[in-house]
Each structure stands twice: as structure tokens, then as C-alpha cells.
Design a protein around this motif. Sequence first.
Motif, PDB file in Angstrom:
ATOM      1  N   UNK A  83     -70.756  48.768   9.899  1.00  0.00           N
ATOM      2  CA  UNK A  83     -71.524  50.016  10.024  1.00  0.00           C
ATOM      3  C   UNK A  83     -70.664  51.273   9.897  1.00  0.00           C
ATOM      4  N   UNK A  84     -69.347  51.127   9.972  1.00  0.00           N
ATOM      5  CA  UNK A  84     -68.471  52.305   9.874  1.00  0.00           C
ATOM      6  C   UNK A  84     -67.685  52.324   8.567  1.00  0.00           C
ATOM      7  N   UNK A  85     -67.656  51.186   7.878  1.00  0.00           N
ATOM      8  CA  UNK A  85     -66.987  51.136   6.593  1.00  0.00           C
ATOM      9  C   UNK A  85     -65.475  50.988   6.694  1.00  0.00           C
ATOM     10  N   UNK A  86     -64.785  51.476   5.658  1.00  0.00           N
ATOM     11  CA  UNK A  86     -63.336  51.301   5.563  1.00  0.00           C
ATOM     12  C   UNK A  86     -62.589  52.581   5.911  1.00  0.00           C
ATOM     13  N   UNK A  87     -61.405  52.399   6.482  1.00  0.00           N
ATOM     14  CA  UNK A  87     -60.529  53.530   6.765  1.00  0.00           C
ATOM     15  C   UNK A  87     -59.093  53.046   6.729  1.00  0.00           C
ATOM     16  N   UNK A  88     -58.165  53.970   6.486  1.00  0.00           N
ATOM     17  CA  UNK A  88     -56.747  53.618   6.479  1.00  0.00           C
ATOM     18  C   UNK A  88     -56.354  53.187   7.890  1.00  0.00           C
ATOM     19  N   UNK A  89     -55.631  52.073   7.990  1.00  0.00           N
ATOM     20  CA  UNK A  89     -55.244  51.546   9.299  1.00  0.00           C
ATOM     21  C   UNK A  89     -54.422  52.569  10.077  1.00  0.00           C
ATOM     22  N   UNK A  90     -54.611  52.591  11.369  1.00  0.00           N
ATOM     23  CA  UNK A  90     -53.890  53.522  12.241  1.00  0.00           C
ATOM     24  C   UNK A  90     -53.151  52.725  13.313  1.00  0.00           C
ATOM     25  N   UNK A  91     -51.942  52.226  13.007  1.00  0.00           N
ATOM     26  CA  UNK A  91     -51.183  51.416  13.965  1.00  0.00           C
ATOM     27  C   UNK A  91     -50.867  52.198  15.232  1.00  0.00           C
ATOM     28  N   UNK A  92     -50.802  51.497  16.332  1.00  0.00           N
ATOM     29  CA  UNK A  92     -50.533  52.112  17.624  1.00  0.00           C
ATOM     30  C   UNK A  92     -49.043  52.415  17.799  1.00  0.00           C
ATOM     31  N   UNK A  93     -48.734  53.645  18.158  1.00  0.00           N
ATOM     32  CA  UNK A  93     -47.351  54.038  18.421  1.00  0.00           C
ATOM     33  C   UNK A  93     -46.823  53.305  19.655  1.00  0.00           C
ATOM     34  N   UNK A  94     -47.665  53.185  20.665  1.00  0.00           N
ATOM     35  CA  UNK A  94     -47.267  52.488  21.887  1.00  0.00           C
ATOM     36  C   UNK A  94     -46.902  51.043  21.587  1.00  0.00           C
ATOM     37  N   UNK A  95     -47.698  50.401  20.758  1.00  0.00           N
ATOM     38  CA  UNK A  95     -47.422  49.012  20.388  1.00  0.00           C
ATOM     39  C   UNK A  95     -46.076  48.914  19.678  1.00  0.00           C
ATOM     40  N   UNK A  96     -45.795  49.863  18.789  1.00  0.00           N
ATOM     41  CA  UNK A  96     -44.525  49.858  18.058  1.00  0.00           C
ATOM     42  C   UNK A  96     -43.351  49.960  19.016  1.00  0.00           C
ATOM     43  N   UNK A  97     -43.456  50.869  19.990  1.00  0.00           N
ATOM     44  CA  UNK A  97     -42.373  51.039  20.958  1.00  0.00           C
ATOM     45  C   UNK A  97     -42.139  49.742  21.740  1.00  0.00           C
ATOM     46  N   UNK A  98     -43.225  49.086  22.147  1.00  0.00           N
ATOM     47  CA  UNK A  98     -43.107  47.849  22.922  1.00  0.00           C
ATOM     48  C   UNK A  98     -42.497  46.731  22.083  1.00  0.00           C
ATOM     49  N   UNK A  99     -42.905  46.664  20.822  1.00  0.00           N
ATOM     50  CA  UNK A  99     -42.376  45.631  19.939  1.00  0.00           C
ATOM     51  C   UNK A  99     -40.871  45.811  19.746  1.00  0.00           C
ATOM     52  N   UNK A 100     -40.444  47.047  19.518  1.00  0.00           N
ATOM     53  CA  UNK A 100     -39.014  47.287  19.326  1.00  0.00           C
ATOM     54  C   UNK A 100     -38.222  46.978  20.592  1.00  0.00           C
ATOM     55  N   UNK A 101     -38.802  47.241  21.744  1.00  0.00           N
ATOM     56  CA  UNK A 101     -38.133  46.935  23.005  1.00  0.00           C
ATOM     57  C   UNK A 101     -37.898  45.426  23.144  1.00  0.00           C
ATOM     58  N   UNK A 102     -38.935  44.649  22.837  1.00  0.00           N
ATOM     59  CA  UNK A 102     -38.823  43.193  22.915  1.00  0.00           C
ATOM     60  C   UNK A 102     -37.836  42.682  21.868  1.00  0.00           C
ATOM     61  N   UNK A 103     -37.891  43.269  20.673  1.00  0.00           N
ATOM     62  CA  UNK A 103     -36.982  42.832  19.613  1.00  0.00           C
ATOM     63  C   UNK A 103     -35.521  43.068  19.997  1.00  0.00           C
ATOM     64  N   UNK A 104     -35.233  44.195  20.639  1.00  0.00           N
ATOM     65  CA  UNK A 104     -33.847  44.468  21.032  1.00  0.00           C
ATOM     66  C   UNK A 104     -33.334  43.407  22.005  1.00  0.00           C
ATOM     67  N   UNK A 105     -34.185  43.019  22.944  1.00  0.00           N
ATOM     68  CA  UNK A 105     -33.782  41.996  23.908  1.00  0.00           C
ATOM     69  C   UNK A 105     -33.575  40.640  23.227  1.00  0.00           C
ATOM     70  N   UNK A 106     -34.513  40.270  22.396  1.00  0.00           N
ATOM     71  CA  UNK A 106     -34.481  38.957  21.745  1.00  0.00           C
ATOM     72  C   UNK A 106     -33.358  38.854  20.719  1.00  0.00           C
ATOM     73  N   UNK A 107     -33.196  39.911  19.916  1.00  0.00           N
ATOM     74  CA  UNK A 107     -32.229  39.841  18.827  1.00  0.00           C
ATOM     75  C   UNK A 107     -30.788  40.013  19.284  1.00  0.00           C
ATOM     76  N   UNK A 108     -30.592  40.592  20.445  1.00  0.00           N
ATOM     77  CA  UNK A 108     -29.237  40.659  21.004  1.00  0.00           C
ATOM     78  C   UNK A 108     -28.734  39.244  21.285  1.00  0.00           C
ATOM     79  N   UNK A 109     -29.590  38.414  21.894  1.00  0.00           N
ATOM     80  CA  UNK A 109     -29.214  37.037  22.190  1.00  0.00           C
ATOM     81  C   UNK A 109     -29.088  36.217  20.909  1.00  0.00           C
ATOM     82  N   UNK A 110     -29.950  36.480  19.928  1.00  0.00           N
ATOM     83  CA  UNK A 110     -29.857  35.769  18.658  1.00  0.00           C
ATOM     84  C   UNK A 110     -28.518  36.061  17.982  1.00  0.00           C
ATOM     85  N   UNK A 111     -28.109  37.319  18.028  1.00  0.00           N
ATOM     86  CA  UNK A 111     -26.848  37.711  17.399  1.00  0.00           C
ATOM     87  C   UNK A 111     -25.670  37.018  18.066  1.00  0.00           C
TER      88      UNK A 111
END
Length: 221
Positions: free
Chosen positions: A62-90
Motif C-alpha cells: 500500500x505504500x509502494x517502493x522507496x530507497x532503503x533507509x538503514x539505521x544509523x544506530x544499527x550501524x554503530x552497534x554492528x561496528x562495535x560487535x565487529x571490533x570485539x570479534x575481529x580483534x580476537x580473529x586477528x
Amino acid sequence: MESSATHAIVQALTKAIVEHKLHPGTKLAEQKLADHFGVSRTLVRQALFQLSQNGLIRLEPARGASVAAPSVTEAREVFSVRRMLEAEMTRAFVREVTPARIKSLKAHVALEKSALHQGDVPGRTELLGDFHVHMAELMGNKVLAQLLGELISRCALITLMYQSASAAAHSSDEHLAIVKALAAKDEALAVQLMSDHLLHVEQSLTFDRPLPSNDIAMALS
């Protein structure tokens, strides 16, 4: 004929989105797009569906199509988790490093440089994210590779849409520095470079840039 027309619409809209000519949340009216491309609404609908599968646009009943609007908060949280995980991977990678693994990472960075040189925005974005997954794959850790893949995919659209060409080039340079530290078996330096790299990527995302035109015809011209 139909598939080529649909492909052309997908390519044009993708280019407009990744070049910041269409802002997140912009409505994509089927009739306006059909008029612009001189095609039927059916072909436009097919193109929009393909773009929704790639995560570049959102389709809502009923609303049609629109350009996706990713969440800034989600991005910040993802990068936080990645820093923790990838430090141990390295750390683990340094302890298990081999000449063959370093050679493979260097080849991957070369592909990144090629995509940057060619101005391939979607290609460079995919390769820059895959570098991290590739490290996990080289270690033979399927669970880690899957987890990283899921995390990176959640912020891939944000990186695609908000990272400049200069920031992307800097990311590739940092990947090369990480590989050199891994090759030297310098665990402390490699971990520091990885942590700094992820922080730099997050800081390079320009979420507050000026709004571009939401006029479809202007954005696609």
C-alpha cells in the motif's frame, strides 16, 4: 527485450542511489519511473523487485517502493560487535599464519585496488567487506566466517551509500597494512591496526550529508 529493459532500470537506479543522487526514504513512484524510461509499469515493477532483493530499496504494501533507509544506530552497534570479534580473529590469525594465507590476502587486496581504480562502487564495497570474511575462511573457521558475513551484510548498504571513494581507498590501504603486520607475525600491531581500521570506517560514514534532490528525473539524468 524485457530483461534488458529491466536490467537498464536496475542499473540506473543503483547508480543514482550509490552516487547519493537519491536519498534514503525517497519514494519511487512506478508511473514516474515508467514515464522516465518509456516502459510499462510491469517492467518497472520487476526492476524494483530486483532492487528490493539486493536491499537497496524497500517495498511496502500500500505504500509502494522507496530507497532503503538503514539505521544509523544499527550501524554503530554492528561496528562495535565487529571490533570485539575481529580483534580476537586477528590474534588467532597471527598464531596460525602461513605464507599461503598471506599470499591469498594480498591477492584480495589487489582486487580491491582494481575495483577502486575502475570506479566500481558496488564491487569495491563487496570486496572491502569480504576481506574480513576471507580472513576467517582462510583459518578454516566456518562459524566465524558465517557470523562475520552476517554482521558485514547488515552494514554493507550503509557503507555502500555513505562511504566516499577516498575513504574506500583508505580502507584498502589499511587492509594492506594489516596484511603486512600479519605476515610479520606482529600480533599487537595487527590487532591495533584492525581495531583502528574498523573505527576509521565507521567514522568515515557521512550520515549527515546535505540532502540531494528527490526528483527522480533529475537524479537519473
